[in-house]
Design an enzyme around this catalytic site. Structure first.
Site, PDB file in Angstrom:
ATOM      1  N   GLY A  87       0.868  -1.178   0.000  1.00  0.00           N
ATOM      2  CA  GLY A  87       0.000   0.000   0.000  1.00  0.00           C
ATOM      3  C   GLY A  87       0.900   1.221   0.000  1.00  0.00           C
ATOM      4  O   GLY A  87       1.231   1.765   1.050  1.00  0.00           O
ATOM      5  N   MET A  97       1.084   7.430   3.017  1.00  0.00           N
ATOM      6  CA  MET A  97       1.953   7.017   4.122  1.00  0.00           C
ATOM      7  C   MET A  97       2.977   5.967   3.686  1.00  0.00           C
ATOM      8  O   MET A  97       4.138   6.013   4.087  1.00  0.00           O
ATOM      9  CB  MET A  97       1.105   6.455   5.268  1.00  0.00           C
ATOM     10  CG  MET A  97       0.233   7.488   5.924  1.00  0.00           C
ATOM     11  SD  MET A  97       1.198   8.811   6.680  1.00  0.00           S
ATOM     12  CE  MET A  97       1.775   7.999   8.152  1.00  0.00           C
ATOM     13  N   ALA A 125       1.229  12.423   5.700  1.00  0.00           N
ATOM     14  CA  ALA A 125       1.691  12.552   4.312  1.00  0.00           C
ATOM     15  C   ALA A 125       0.471  12.694   3.416  1.00  0.00           C
ATOM     16  O   ALA A 125      -0.649  12.366   3.817  1.00  0.00           O
ATOM     17  CB  ALA A 125       2.479  11.303   3.902  1.00  0.00           C
ATOM     18  N   LYS A 130      -5.610   6.199  20.145  1.00  0.00           N
ATOM     19  CA  LYS A 130      -5.635   6.912  18.862  1.00  0.00           C
ATOM     20  C   LYS A 130      -7.007   6.771  18.202  1.00  0.00           C
ATOM     21  O   LYS A 130      -7.518   7.700  17.575  1.00  0.00           O
ATOM     22  CB  LYS A 130      -4.524   6.407  17.924  1.00  0.00           C
ATOM     23  CG  LYS A 130      -4.395   7.326  16.716  1.00  0.00           C
ATOM     24  CD  LYS A 130      -3.216   7.043  15.814  1.00  0.00           C
ATOM     25  CE  LYS A 130      -3.124   8.140  14.749  1.00  0.00           C
ATOM     26  NZ  LYS A 130      -2.459   7.700  13.531  1.00  0.00           N
ATOM     27  N   SER A 164      -8.446  13.698   8.129  1.00  0.00           N
ATOM     28  CA  SER A 164      -8.259  12.996   6.849  1.00  0.00           C
ATOM     29  C   SER A 164      -9.586  12.441   6.313  1.00  0.00           C
ATOM     30  O   SER A 164      -9.795  12.378   5.103  1.00  0.00           O
ATOM     31  CB  SER A 164      -7.239  11.873   6.999  1.00  0.00           C
ATOM     32  OG  SER A 164      -7.665  10.995   8.014  1.00  0.00           O
TER      33      SER A 164
HETATM   34  P1  NAD Z   1      -3.796   6.071   0.792  1.00  0.00           P
HETATM   35  O1  NAD Z   1      -5.159   5.852   0.265  1.00  0.00           O
HETATM   36  O2  NAD Z   1      -3.017   7.265   0.342  1.00  0.00           O
HETATM   37  O3  NAD Z   1      -2.897   4.788   0.487  1.00  0.00           O
HETATM   38  C1  NAD Z   1      -3.375   3.471   0.443  1.00  0.00           C
HETATM   39  C2  NAD Z   1      -2.783   2.849  -0.811  1.00  0.00           C
HETATM   40  O4  NAD Z   1      -3.052   1.465  -0.797  1.00  0.00           O
HETATM   41  C3  NAD Z   1      -3.379   3.420  -2.087  1.00  0.00           C
HETATM   42  O5  NAD Z   1      -2.353   3.953  -2.908  1.00  0.00           O
HETATM   43  C4  NAD Z   1      -4.069   2.210  -2.730  1.00  0.00           C
HETATM   44  O6  NAD Z   1      -3.975   2.209  -4.154  1.00  0.00           O
HETATM   45  C5  NAD Z   1      -3.301   1.064  -2.128  1.00  0.00           C
HETATM   46  N1  NAD Z   1      -4.084  -0.183  -2.082  1.00  0.00           N
HETATM   47  C6  NAD Z   1      -5.272  -0.383  -1.473  1.00  0.00           C
HETATM   48  N2  NAD Z   1      -5.683  -1.669  -1.616  1.00  0.00           N
HETATM   49  C7  NAD Z   1      -4.720  -2.281  -2.331  1.00  0.00           C
HETATM   50  C8  NAD Z   1      -4.566  -3.612  -2.799  1.00  0.00           C
HETATM   51  N3  NAD Z   1      -5.468  -4.575  -2.562  1.00  0.00           N
HETATM   52  N4  NAD Z   1      -3.462  -3.893  -3.517  1.00  0.00           N
HETATM   53  C9  NAD Z   1      -2.555  -2.939  -3.762  1.00  0.00           C
HETATM   54  N5  NAD Z   1      -2.638  -1.672  -3.347  1.00  0.00           N
HETATM   55  C10 NAD Z   1      -3.707  -1.346  -2.631  1.00  0.00           C
HETATM   56  O7  NAD Z   1      -3.923   6.047   2.383  1.00  0.00           O
HETATM   57  P2  NAD Z   1      -2.950   6.706   3.475  1.00  0.00           P
HETATM   58  O8  NAD Z   1      -3.352   8.108   3.707  1.00  0.00           O
HETATM   59  O9  NAD Z   1      -1.536   6.394   3.125  1.00  0.00           O
HETATM   60  O10 NAD Z   1      -3.397   5.906   4.781  1.00  0.00           O
HETATM   61  C11 NAD Z   1      -3.006   4.556   5.025  1.00  0.00           C
HETATM   62  C12 NAD Z   1      -3.347   4.218   6.491  1.00  0.00           C
HETATM   63  O11 NAD Z   1      -2.581   5.066   7.355  1.00  0.00           O
HETATM   64  C13 NAD Z   1      -4.818   4.485   6.861  1.00  0.00           C
HETATM   65  O12 NAD Z   1      -5.256   3.536   7.806  1.00  0.00           O
HETATM   66  C14 NAD Z   1      -4.784   5.871   7.490  1.00  0.00           C
HETATM   67  O13 NAD Z   1      -5.866   6.113   8.388  1.00  0.00           O
HETATM   68  C15 NAD Z   1      -3.448   5.811   8.212  1.00  0.00           C
HETATM   69  N6  NAD Z   1      -2.808   7.112   8.472  1.00  0.00           N
HETATM   70  C16 NAD Z   1      -2.749   8.066   7.487  1.00  0.00           C
HETATM   71  C17 NAD Z   1      -2.106   9.285   7.747  1.00  0.00           C
HETATM   72  C18 NAD Z   1      -1.945  10.342   6.673  1.00  0.00           C
HETATM   73  O14 NAD Z   1      -1.433  11.446   6.978  1.00  0.00           O
HETATM   74  N7  NAD Z   1      -2.278  10.096   5.404  1.00  0.00           N
HETATM   75  C19 NAD Z   1      -1.537   9.502   9.015  1.00  0.00           C
HETATM   76  C20 NAD Z   1      -1.596   8.479   9.984  1.00  0.00           C
HETATM   77  C21 NAD Z   1      -2.226   7.289   9.690  1.00  0.00           C
END
Ligand code: NAD
Length: 313
Positions: free
Chosen positions: A7, A11, A132, A188, A261
């Site tokens: 993924g 992040m 991010a 959290k 988010s």
């Molecule tokens: P995001 O949507 O940017 O990234 C998830 C990625 O996973 C996507 O690029 C998607 O294409 C990929 N993906 C999903 N299913 C897939 C699969 N079956 N096969 C391949 N790729 C797949 O999400 P994010 O913002 O990076 O968040 C990820 C986690 O981290 C979440 O649980 C979020 O709550 C947590 N989080 C995010 C932040 C932030 O600032 N963005 C901060 C802390 C925690």
């Protein structure tokens, strides 16, 4: 360390970039074709506190990972909560008996999903305060500072957890070994459970939500519902400390002017939310334990209604 980021969204790209720059052998796995193609052709581009960095990091679509035969030491799971099961299904070919799997997703109950694919000895749970955002295919915006906490769920996983803490610290990820990761995950989840759905439905940033006359009662009630359910699982949340922590986020000179988010995902990008793994998870567990969670239930329903109205995907 040989690390696969499962993924490589906002992040995953941030962690992948920082771990790669510290000398680890990182690969990225993501289903977004334009993103993977942009990374393959142009490298992963990051804007890090205003400075542009480009690094060549191998990137794969899930369907191509079955052709990958090097042994992976650590998989870092970084999908959205509702995408976790699909991701695990598609990476089984790189999970060996020596592969440690760390989950850094927000939300509750992910260990139950991961246990279907990975031995308990190999599972680490964590959470992170880093943030991010993706700005386009192959491009991530990395800003501010953060931290990571992690822990093994089985005593046999402790050495792997401690090794990963060291690898993360060498990459500047500010990581500590947690003695009570489940507490941190629930704490959290309380923050997300009080701010994400409410700000999304009210169309308010964190400071505006914090300014209303009914906010105190809303956050106390939601946190109390989380605490009743957590207690049933042996986790004793300090409700007053968590209420005060949530209130500290209302400061407009801190993160108060931010929209959570979930707001950005649903209202701005019409993407489905993680509500079922935050307030929704508390309702579901509450039903099983016969604990009423009316605020969590109503908020979960409102967010789902908004997803339908916006035709979120
Ligand atoms: P995001 O949507 O940017 O990234 C998830 C990625 O996973 C996507 O690029 C998607 O294409 C990929 N993906 C999903 N299913 C897939 C699969 N079956 N096969 C391949 N790729 C797949 O999400 P994010 O913002 O990076 O968040 C990820 C986690 O981290 C979440 O649980 C979020 O709550 C947590 N989080 C995010 C932040 C932030 O600032 N963005 C901060 C802390 C925690």
């Amino acid at each position: 360390m040989k690390i696969a980021i499962a993924g490589a969204g906002a992040m995953g790209s941030r962690f992948g970039m920082m771990l790669h720059q510290a000398g680890n052998d990182v690969i990225l796995i993501d289903q977004w074709e334009e993103h993977v193609s942009a990374i393959k052709h142009n490298g992963l581009k990051a804007i890090h506190d205003g400075e542009t960095i480009i690094e060549n990091i191998p990137a794969f679509l899930p369907k191509d990972i079955t052709d990958y035969h090097d042994e992976i030491d650590t998989v870092i799971l970084f999908t959205k909560a509702m995408q976790l099961d699909d991701m695990l299904q598609s990476i089984t070919s790189i999970l060996s008996e020596h592969t440690t799997v760390l989950c850094l997703l927000n939300g509750l109950g992910h260990e139950d999903t991961i246990k279907n694919y990975v031995a308990k000895e190999n599972i680490l749970l964590g959470n992170t305060m880093w943030t991010a955002g993706l700005t386009g295919p192959g491009e991530v915006n990395m800003f501010g500072h953060g931290s990571v906490e992690l822990q093994n769920i089985h005593p046999k996983g402790q050495d792997a957890a401690l090794e990963l803490v060291q690898v993360f610290n060498e990459a500047g990820l500010n990581c500590k070994y947690s003695e009570d990761m489940m507490y941190s995950i629930w704490r959290k989840a309380c923050v997300n459970g009080t701010l994400n759905g409410t700000c999304t439905i009210l169309d308010a940033n964190i400071a505006s939500f914090g300014s209303t006359s009914v906010t105190d009662e809303i956050i106390r009630t939601i946190i109390h519902e989380f605490a009743l359910v957590a207690k049933h699982e042996g986790i004793l949340l300090d409700e007053e400390e968590i209420v005060n922590h949530v209130k500290s986020t209302f400061d407009p000179h801190g993160i108060g002017h931010h929209y959570p988010s979930m707001y950005q995902d649903l209202i701005q990008k019409h993407r489905l939310t993680e509500i079922d793994y935050i307030n929704g998870a508390v309702c579901k567990k509450g039903e099983t334990y016969q604990i009423a969670t009316p605020y969590c239930q109503f908020l979960t329903q409102l967010v789902h209604a908004k997803e339908e109205l916006l035709k979120a995907k």
